[in-house]
Design a protein around this motif. Structure first.
Motif, PDB file in Angstrom:
ATOM      1  N   TRP A   1      37.159   7.240  57.791  1.00 17.16           N
ATOM      2  CA  TRP A   1      37.312   8.229  56.462  1.00 17.16           C
ATOM      3  C   TRP A   1      38.581   8.051  56.057  1.00 17.16           C
ATOM      4  N   ARG A   2      39.592   8.236  57.055  1.00 18.60           N
ATOM      5  CA  ARG A   2      41.166   8.249  56.578  1.00 18.60           C
ATOM      6  C   ARG A   2      41.441   7.020  55.962  1.00 18.60           C
ATOM      7  N   LEU A   3      40.972   5.957  56.437  1.00 22.29           N
ATOM      8  CA  LEU A   3      41.306   4.618  55.799  1.00 22.29           C
ATOM      9  C   LEU A   3      40.732   4.636  54.251  1.00 22.29           C
ATOM     10  N   ALA A   4      39.607   5.358  53.887  1.00 18.38           N
ATOM     11  CA  ALA A   4      39.169   5.434  52.589  1.00 18.38           C
ATOM     12  C   ALA A   4      39.869   6.267  51.713  1.00 18.38           C
ATOM     13  N   VAL A   5      40.448   7.485  52.332  1.00 16.78           N
ATOM     14  CA  VAL A   5      41.200   8.465  51.554  1.00 16.78           C
ATOM     15  C   VAL A   5      42.471   7.439  51.172  1.00 16.78           C
ATOM     16  N   ALA A   6      43.011   6.895  52.296  1.00 17.67           N
ATOM     17  CA  ALA A   6      44.369   6.200  51.994  1.00 17.67           C
ATOM     18  C   ALA A   6      44.202   5.159  51.108  1.00 17.67           C
ATOM     19  N   THR A   7      43.158   4.521  50.776  1.00 16.54           N
ATOM     20  CA  THR A   7      42.902   3.420  49.771  1.00 16.54           C
ATOM     21  C   THR A   7      42.643   4.248  48.400  1.00 16.54           C
ATOM     22  N   VAL A   8      42.016   5.429  48.299  1.00 20.40           N
ATOM     23  CA  VAL A   8      41.943   6.064  47.172  1.00 20.40           C
ATOM     24  C   VAL A   8      43.495   6.614  46.784  1.00 20.40           C
ATOM     25  N   CYS A   9      44.178   6.975  47.896  1.00 18.17           N
ATOM     26  CA  CYS A   9      45.659   7.450  47.472  1.00 18.17           C
ATOM     27  C   CYS A   9      46.247   6.336  46.630  1.00 18.17           C
ATOM     28  N   LEU A  10      46.111   5.050  47.111  1.00 23.60           N
ATOM     29  CA  LEU A  10      46.961   3.948  46.544  1.00 23.60           C
ATOM     30  C   LEU A  10      46.538   4.043  44.869  1.00 23.60           C
ATOM     31  N   GLY A  11      45.302   4.100  44.725  1.00 23.60           N
ATOM     32  CA  GLY A  11      45.125   4.217  43.111  1.00 23.60           C
ATOM     33  C   GLY A  11      45.618   5.451  42.458  1.00 23.60           C
TER      34      GLY A  11
ATOM     35  N   ALA B   1      62.869  15.763  41.438  1.00 31.04           N
ATOM     36  CA  ALA B   1      62.507  17.105  42.161  1.00 31.04           C
ATOM     37  C   ALA B   1      61.375  17.641  42.010  1.00 31.04           C
ATOM     38  N   LEU B   2      60.687  17.554  40.571  1.00 32.21           N
ATOM     39  CA  LEU B   2      59.596  18.441  40.363  1.00 32.21           C
ATOM     40  C   LEU B   2      58.360  17.364  41.124  1.00 32.21           C
ATOM     41  N   PRO B   3      58.069  16.482  40.798  1.00 32.33           N
ATOM     42  CA  PRO B   3      57.077  15.849  41.727  1.00 32.33           C
ATOM     43  C   PRO B   3      57.143  15.706  43.338  1.00 32.33           C
ATOM     44  N   GLY B   4      58.520  15.640  43.617  1.00 32.61           N
ATOM     45  CA  GLY B   4      58.678  15.635  44.936  1.00 32.61           C
ATOM     46  C   GLY B   4      58.601  16.788  45.570  1.00 32.61           C
ATOM     47  N   GLY B   5      58.878  18.214  45.050  1.00 32.92           N
ATOM     48  CA  GLY B   5      58.367  19.424  45.526  1.00 32.92           C
ATOM     49  C   GLY B   5      56.668  19.530  45.479  1.00 32.92           C
ATOM     50  N   PHE B   6      56.284  19.139  44.532  1.00 30.00           N
ATOM     51  CA  PHE B   6      54.861  18.813  44.446  1.00 30.00           C
ATOM     52  C   PHE B   6      54.081  18.115  45.622  1.00 30.00           C
TER      53      PHE B   6
ATOM     54  N   GLN C   1      45.545  13.229  48.925  1.00 31.25           N
ATOM     55  CA  GLN C   1      45.478  12.622  47.610  1.00 31.25           C
ATOM     56  C   GLN C   1      46.160  13.359  46.561  1.00 31.25           C
ATOM     57  N   ALA C   2      46.378  14.358  46.553  1.00 28.92           N
ATOM     58  CA  ALA C   2      47.441  15.118  45.490  1.00 28.92           C
ATOM     59  C   ALA C   2      48.866  14.666  45.856  1.00 28.92           C
ATOM     60  N   GLY C   3      49.116  14.530  47.316  1.00 26.56           N
ATOM     61  CA  GLY C   3      50.436  14.100  47.573  1.00 26.56           C
ATOM     62  C   GLY C   3      50.967  12.514  47.217  1.00 26.56           C
ATOM     63  N   ALA C   4      49.934  11.878  47.050  1.00 23.49           N
ATOM     64  CA  ALA C   4      50.000  10.642  46.559  1.00 23.49           C
ATOM     65  C   ALA C   4      50.219  10.532  45.220  1.00 23.49           C
TER      66      ALA C   4
END
Length: 491
Positions: free
Chosen positions: A50-60, A353-358, A181-184
């Protein structure tokens, strides 16, 4: 009682589900193109699958947000090269966002029936190919048209991103997975301004779009091997084309009216007419989903008189406001700093700085905040931080040393708010319509982003010398509304 799927319970099932859209008599070519392929068994059976699946979604997610934030850095270059006003150039973003908003729910419905993995991969393919078209565009008209086509691929990816995360991750890790995902997404936003400034200055604006192509190739390969098949399908025997048309007309006419007020060059009568058309189409869309035999959205999900609707509607409205607040400064800061004589590279660094803090907050809030806090309380905290920062930004001077720390704090607040808000919505969505639920979240995101672009352009046009202060005050008002929605008691 609505259906709930526990990813832990389902994780041991064979990953051999065939798309409901492919009949047994289908040709080998149709089967190849319309069937979700299985993951390798060692990935499927691994507790890290499941972590690999989430990582793939994070790429998109990274790719889509990188493109969004980079695109705003091209505005000064496009204004200069094509001798066009901001009200025209902003449609490089608005055409993309409008098509995205109109297509997200249909893409979610299609994915629920055909397979979320399959549609996600086709989204990657379409997005990458149209990105190359944007890079080769000879004029603004072609560029805007290619951006609209690019939105088709983005809709297929974004409509499935939240659904793939929530149906892959164990239930007790869902909020953390959404935070990743939000972090990606935030990392894409964070790198966008810096890379955008360097690319536009060093290579030219066309390379802003070319960078999507290699990322897309990697995403397609990774998705083929790492994403799970769809286990629960829904039927799309009928599709509500009139509802889709009403939604598209409402959003397009509304943003055209705002752009016209920002200097697009239409008459006052045309602006009023567009506003009236937008309101009428919006009302028609609401009526349509209540009466159509197969509406775009399950009316119970958006009905304030129904228990799910009472929870989902405020959360979706808050999501829209949150993305408006996030994207507004991404348009405002580069324009303000470059018009004041600063370089595009320095503006990009400040904006990071904005998305970095996000990104930091989206990844760390799950561990830092008390485990017993509800999603509603976490979202309210993030909205409160955003409101305080925006109020402080109104009188602040437009200097990099002042704006950077304020933008960092704003990102921290929004990074706390967004995963909790998304989890609120998805907790109310049945597993069989997870694609539609994810599309609703992303539709709110797209509308918020589009309104952030349009509202900032309008404030700069109307405010003249005080345009920055007017735009920031408008964002603060939106933050106050988001906080109010977060503090509403549950049913």
């Amino acid at each position: 009682m609505r259906e709930r799927r526990d990813p832990i319970r389902d994780s041991g099932r064979p990953d051999t589900v065939r798309s409901a859209a492919v009949p047994a008599s289908a040709s080998p070519l149709a089967s190849l193109l319309l069937t979700e392929r299985p993951r390798p068994s060692w990935i499927r059976e691994s507790h890290r699958g499941w972590r690999l699946a989430v990582a793939t979604v994070c790429l998109g997610a990274f790719m889509g947000q990188l493109d969004s934030s980079i695109a705003t850095l091209t505005y000064p270059a496009l204004e200069a090269q094509f001798h066009a006003p901001l009200a025209v150039v902003e449609w490089v973003s608005l055409a993309y966002l409008l098509a995205l908003v109109a297509l997200l729910v249909p893409a979610g419905r299609l994915s629920d029936a055909r397979g979320r993995k399959l549609m996600y991969l086709y989204g990657f393919l379409a997005f990458s190919a149209s990105s190359a078209g944007c890079g080769f565009a000879p004029n603004l008209t072609v560029l805007i048209a290619c951006r609209a086509v690019q939105a088709v691929g983005a809709a297929l990816m974004q409509a499935n991103s939240v659904a793939l995360v929530t149906t892959s991750a164990p239930r007790h890790r869902m909020r953390a997975a959404l935070g990743v995902q939000a972090g990606a997404q935030a990392l894409g936003l964070a790198l966008g301004p810096t890379l955008g400034g360097l690319i536009v200055v060093g290579l030219g604006w066309r390379w802003v779009f070319f960078v999507n192509v290699p990322v897309g190739v990697i995403g397609i390969v990774a998705g083929h091997y790492l994403l799970p098949r769809t286990r629960t399908h829904s039927s799309t025997d009928r599709f509500d084309w009139p509802g889709l048309a009403l939604l598209a007309v409402a959003t397009t006419a509304g943003l055209l009216a705002v752009s016209a007020a920002s200097g697009l060059g239409l008459s006052p009568a045309a602006v009023l007419g567009l506003a009236a058309v937008s309101l009428a189409a919006g009302y028609g869309f609401v009526r349509r989903i209540r009466t159509a035999a197969a509406p775009l959205v399950d009316p119970s999900l958006l009905d304030p008189a129904d228990s799910p609707g009472r929870r989902i509607l405020p959360a979706l409205a808050a999501a829209l406001g949150g993305y408006l607040i996030l994207f507004g400064p991404l348009v405002l800061v580069p324009l303000v700093l470059t018009r004041a004589g600063g370089s595009l590279e320095s503006a990009g660094l400040v904006l990071t700085a904005l998305p970095g803090g996000f990104a930091v907050s989206a990844l760390a809030a799950e561990r830092v905040l008390p485990a017993g806090w509800s999603d509603r309380r976490r979202a309210a905290l993030g909205a409160a931080v955003a409101l305080v920062v925006l109020v402080a930004m109104i009188p602040a001077p437009a200097h990099a040393a002042v704006l950077a720390p304020l933008l960092l704090l704003l990102g921290l607040g929004l990074g706390t708010f967004t995963p909790a808000n998304n989890a609120q919505v998805m907790a109310e969505i049945p597993a069989g319509t997870a694609g539609t639920g994810g599309a609703l979240v992303n539709m709110a995101r797209g509308l918020g982003t589009a309104l952030g672009v349009a509202a900032v352009a309008l404030a700069l046009h109307l405010g003249h010398g005080a345009g920055r202060q007017l735009a920031t005050a408008l964002l603060a008002v939106v933050a106050a509304a988001v906080l109010s929605l977060c503090r509403r008691p549950g049913p």
